[in-house]
Write an enzyme that holds these catalytic residues in place. Structure first.
Site, PDB file in Angstrom:
ATOM      1  CG  ASP A 159       2.351  34.620   4.287  1.00  0.00           C
ATOM      2  OD1 ASP A 159       2.356  33.707   5.158  1.00  0.00           O
ATOM      3  OD2 ASP A 159       1.487  34.697   3.404  1.00  0.00           O
ATOM      4  CG  HIS A 199       6.862  29.305  12.417  1.00  0.00           C
ATOM      5  ND1 HIS A 199       6.372  30.184  11.485  1.00  0.00           N
ATOM      6  CD2 HIS A 199       5.866  28.394  12.629  1.00  0.00           C
ATOM      7  CE1 HIS A 199       5.130  29.835  11.150  1.00  0.00           C
ATOM      8  NE2 HIS A 199       4.811  28.753  11.829  1.00  0.00           N
ATOM      9  CG  LEU A 207      15.566  49.308  13.856  1.00  0.00           C
ATOM     10  CD1 LEU A 207      15.343  50.014  12.521  1.00  0.00           C
ATOM     11  CD2 LEU A 207      15.752  47.813  13.626  1.00  0.00           C
TER      12      LEU A 207
HETATM   13  C1  FPP Z   1       3.606  33.379   8.384  1.00  0.00           C
HETATM   14  O1  FPP Z   1       4.064  32.201   7.791  1.00  0.00           O
HETATM   15  C2  FPP Z   1       4.369  33.670   9.566  1.00  0.00           C
HETATM   16  C3  FPP Z   1       3.865  33.634  10.844  1.00  0.00           C
HETATM   17  C4  FPP Z   1       2.470  33.326  11.142  1.00  0.00           C
HETATM   18  C5  FPP Z   1       4.699  33.884  11.999  1.00  0.00           C
HETATM   19  C6  FPP Z   1       5.830  34.832  11.834  1.00  0.00           C
HETATM   20  C7  FPP Z   1       6.829  34.509  12.879  1.00  0.00           C
HETATM   21  C8  FPP Z   1       8.165  34.532  12.738  1.00  0.00           C
HETATM   22  C9  FPP Z   1       8.833  35.001  11.537  1.00  0.00           C
HETATM   23  C10 FPP Z   1       9.060  34.047  13.816  1.00  0.00           C
HETATM   24  C11 FPP Z   1       8.993  34.730  15.121  1.00  0.00           C
HETATM   25  C12 FPP Z   1       9.160  36.200  15.093  1.00  0.00           C
HETATM   26  C13 FPP Z   1       9.972  36.910  15.903  1.00  0.00           C
HETATM   27  C14 FPP Z   1       9.854  38.384  15.988  1.00  0.00           C
HETATM   28  C15 FPP Z   1      11.013  36.274  16.728  1.00  0.00           C
HETATM   29  P1  FPP Z   1       3.056  31.043   7.579  1.00  0.00           P
HETATM   30  O2  FPP Z   1       3.254  30.040   8.645  1.00  0.00           O
HETATM   31  O3  FPP Z   1       1.667  31.555   7.456  1.00  0.00           O
HETATM   32  O4  FPP Z   1       3.544  30.463   6.218  1.00  0.00           O
HETATM   33  P2  FPP Z   1       2.645  29.795   5.099  1.00  0.00           P
HETATM   34  O5  FPP Z   1       1.705  30.869   4.610  1.00  0.00           O
HETATM   35  O6  FPP Z   1       3.656  29.386   4.072  1.00  0.00           O
HETATM   36  O7  FPP Z   1       1.943  28.650   5.726  1.00  0.00           O
END
Ligand code: FPP
Length: 234
Positions: free
Chosen positions: A12, A29, A123
């Site tokens: 997150d 992201h 892994l």
């Molecule tokens: C939460 O941050 C994160 C996500 C919804 C997406 C997670 C995706 C990635 C880390 C990138 C792609 C993954 C791979 C495996 C290549 P948020 O957007 O909810 O952050 P916030 O809570 O600060 O708004």
């Protein structure tokens, strides 16, 4: 230090990390995807055998279209490029979640990646895409019901093992440690069945800033705890 066998991560804070830098959420992201790549190598070098990350939840479809598209583009590129890196690192990659809602080309890349890496012994890296713990349980109940209806399974023979075997994570051990970055104290529909006895570690660090030092801290916290499985101390 007692290293967890299986670490699951709720990644997150990409959006907040980007906003704090005056950048668009999607930049967070992109940076988050780089952290994922680093973490696979770091986790393996620390002795972690299974790493599972929450990349896209069943709830994430309700985000603005441009963000959903950007995340899908990231995942699309990741799947395509991952085969080379997985081969170099002997890494087995699996995807959990309901793949039927993903675009055909992404489904194909996932199938190619899972097939190409299925015999690798490094892994075990699992990516949750269009994943929700409740939806996974719903699909498992549906599959079990179909077996009962077809007469190949007796309701009285349904055990916890039967349920576990019908989940997307069949064959994977349950997580020992669940990490959530960026401070929220929530499970957010991740691995509901599997985390029954997992230790939970929450850090304020947003996912793009998560690094080796942070993973070591999480493992140290885990290592210092006495684990309880049901009523049994281990
Ligand atoms: C939460 O941050 C994160 C996500 C919804 C997406 C997670 C995706 C990635 C880390 C990138 C792609 C993954 C791979 C495996 C290549 P948020 O957007 O909810 O952050 P916030 O809570 O600060 O708004």
């Amino acid at each position: 230090m007692n290293i967890p066998n299986h670490v699951a991560i709720i990644m997150d804070g990409n959006g907040r990390w980007a906003k704090a830098k005056g950048m668009p959420r999607n930049y967070g992201h992109v940076q988050g995807a780089k952290t994922v790549e680093d973490m696979c190598e770091i986790a393996w070098n620390m002795g972690i055998k299974y790493l599972t990350v929450y990349a896209f939840s069943t709830e994430n479809w309700s985000r603005p279209d441009d963000e959903v598209n950007a995340l899908m583009k990231l995942l699309r590129n990741y799947m395509k490029n991952c085969i080379k890196r997985a081969s170099a690192n002997n890494m087995r990659v699996r995807v959990i979640g309901d793949k039927t809602r993903l675009d055909e080309d992404i489904r194909k890349s996932i199938a190619d990646l899972e097939e190409a890496t299925k015999d690798y012994t490094g892994l075990n890296f699992t990516i949750a895409i269009n994943y929700g713990g409740r939806d996974e349980l719903r699909r498992a109940v549906k599959a079990i019901s179909e077996e009962v209806k077809a007469g190949s399974l007796e309701p009285s023979d349904i055990t916890e093992e039967t349920i576990a075997m019908h989940l997307d994570t069949a064959g994977l051990p349950d997580p020992d440690l669940l990490i959530r970055t960026c401070g929220e104290l929530r499970i957010s529909n991740f691995l509901l069945w599997q985390i029954s006895y997992s230790e939970i570690y929450v850090t304020d660090v947003p996912w793009p800033d998560f690094n080796k030092e942070e993973l070591v801290k999480a493992c140290e916290a885990y290592s210092g705890r006495t684990r309880k499985f049901g009523n049994v101390l281990k």
